[in-house]
Design an enzyme around this catalytic site. Structure first.
Site, PDB file in Angstrom:
ATOM      1  CG  ASP A  45      -1.836   1.263   1.212  1.00 59.70           C
ATOM      2  OD1 ASP A  45      -2.950   1.038   0.782  1.00 59.70           O
ATOM      3  OD2 ASP A  45      -1.327   2.274   1.737  1.00 59.70           O
ATOM      4  CE1 TYR A  50       0.715   7.782   2.526  1.00 60.83           C
ATOM      5  CE2 TYR A  50       1.221   5.430   2.078  1.00 60.83           C
ATOM      6  CZ  TYR A  50       0.357   6.429   2.413  1.00 60.83           C
ATOM      7  OH  TYR A  50      -0.788   5.870   3.129  1.00 60.83           O
ATOM      8  CE  LYS A  75      -3.792   4.903   0.826  1.00 59.77           C
ATOM      9  NZ  LYS A  75      -2.312   4.515   0.697  1.00 59.77           N
ATOM     10  CG  HIS A 108      -4.388   9.823   0.206  1.00 64.25           C
ATOM     11  ND1 HIS A 108      -3.105   9.970  -0.003  1.00 64.25           N
ATOM     12  CD2 HIS A 108      -4.542   9.536   1.570  1.00 64.25           C
ATOM     13  CE1 HIS A 108      -2.385   9.382   1.107  1.00 64.25           C
ATOM     14  NE2 HIS A 108      -3.475   9.352   1.837  1.00 64.25           N
ATOM     15  CG  LEU A 190      -0.126  -2.638  14.807  1.00 63.58           C
ATOM     16  CD1 LEU A 190       1.292  -3.044  14.569  1.00 63.58           C
ATOM     17  CD2 LEU A 190      -0.631  -3.582  15.751  1.00 63.58           C
ATOM     18  CE  LYS A 232       5.057   3.857   9.216  1.00 62.09           C
ATOM     19  NZ  LYS A 232       6.410   4.078   9.887  1.00 62.09           N
ATOM     20  NE  ARG A 238       7.351  -5.336  15.825  1.00 57.91           N
ATOM     21  CZ  ARG A 238       6.767  -6.099  16.761  1.00 57.91           C
ATOM     22  NH1 ARG A 238       5.595  -6.786  16.585  1.00 57.91           N
ATOM     23  NH2 ARG A 238       7.149  -6.119  18.062  1.00 57.91           N
ATOM     24  CG  ASN A 242       3.887  -6.404  12.220  1.00 59.24           C
ATOM     25  OD1 ASN A 242       3.787  -6.383  13.373  1.00 59.24           O
ATOM     26  ND2 ASN A 242       4.411  -5.428  11.710  1.00 59.24           N
TER      27      ASN A 242
END
Length: 289
Positions: A45, A50, A75, A108, A190, A232, A238, A242
């Site tokens: 994503d 970004y 987006k 977005h 999270l 992320k 991690r 995840n």
């Protein structure tokens, strides 16, 4: 193997993905996406805003994984919503990603000429440039506004990507979306590392029972609620851990206990006056064009 949810347009989307928000385009995004793909992620994503679409695309192309096996979301930023600008924005995303099509393209931020952007996205979908189209950050109030303006009459969004975690479970919005079979995607699944959330006794007790960490319990809860998640991280350990949520299942009592944590409040309020203007002035996605 990542499980999938079926969208209202019939496309199957991996229910678990990898988000690249705030990962810099200095090689860090390329590295993180490459590792995520090696770890088994098949849903990435990104977004124009970004500023890392190019690195995402390069990591996908260099992965050796067949294109049709990877779900890519991007987006459109709100400075490009005017119809002609929107058409250019879609082509620009394809060019930066270096891909022939984008699996999911979202509006977005739901302000300004959303109707014109939506028209351009429907056309791009018909042309095969985009497989599924959707929206992001639409609250119940904003959803109703655009529904009343009949922009969803020709094409209902496949997804609405919004803030979602045990402290903000979007119950009113989910009722509206369920009527139209719109799937919810969670950003901040999270809680953006909220220490209070991670310290919740009920989450810690469940984590201990299953030999999991609190983050994995939250992601499992969201998955069982039918929500698409893409936590992320730029840390390899991690990124891998995840995803380790498919070898246990929460009981109905445990699900109810986590549902009871809902505070019905997010980190920001998209309904507040002037929020769209603030976002529009936050940065220029064409500054480096």
């Amino acid at each position: 193997m990542t499980q999938t949810f079926t969208l209202n347009d019939g496309n199957k989307i991996p229910s678990f993905g990898f988000g690249v928000f705030q990962i810099p385009a200095d090689g860090s995004t390329y590295k993180a996406v490459s590792y995520a793909l090696k770890a088994g992620y098949r849903h990435i994503d990104t977004a124009v805003a970004y500023f890392n679409e190019a690195e995402v695309g390069k990591a996908i192309r260099d992965s050796g994984i067949r294109r049709e096996e990877i779900w890519v979301t991007s987006k459109m930023w709100l400075q490009d919503y005017a119809y002609e600008d929107a058409k250019k924005a879609i082509d620009s995303s394809l060019e930066k990603l270096g891909l022939d099509y984008i699996d999911l393209y979202l509006i977005h931020q739901p302000y300004g000429k959303v109707d014109e952007a939506w028209k351009a996205m429907i056309e791009a979908q018909k042309a095969g440039k985009i497989r599924s189209i959707g929206v992001s950050n639409m609250t119940p109030k904003i959803w109703k506004k655009w529904e009343e303006k009949v922009i969803f009459k020709e094409k209902m969004p496949a997804v609405n990507q919004v803030e979602f975690n045990p402290y903000f479970q979007q119950k009113e919005l989910r009722k509206i979306m369920a009527k139209n079979h719109v799937t919810l995607e969670a950003w901040a699944p999270l809680g953006e590392g909220n220490k209070e959330l991670f310290a919740e006794p009920v989450l810690n007790e469940i984590a201990k029972k299953y030999g999991k960490d609190v983050g994995q319990v939250m992601l499992r809860f969201e998955h069982q609620e039918g929500v698409i998640v893409f936590p992320k991280s730029s840390h390899e350990a991690r990124i891998k851990s995840n995803m380790n949520i498919f070898d246990f299942e929460l009981t109905s009592d445990e699900m109810d206990a986590i549902r009871a944590l809902d505070k019905n409040k997010g980190s920001h309020d998209p309904d507040q006056p002037g929020f769209g203007d603030m976002l529009l002035n936050a940065f220029d996605v064409h500054a480096n064009d």
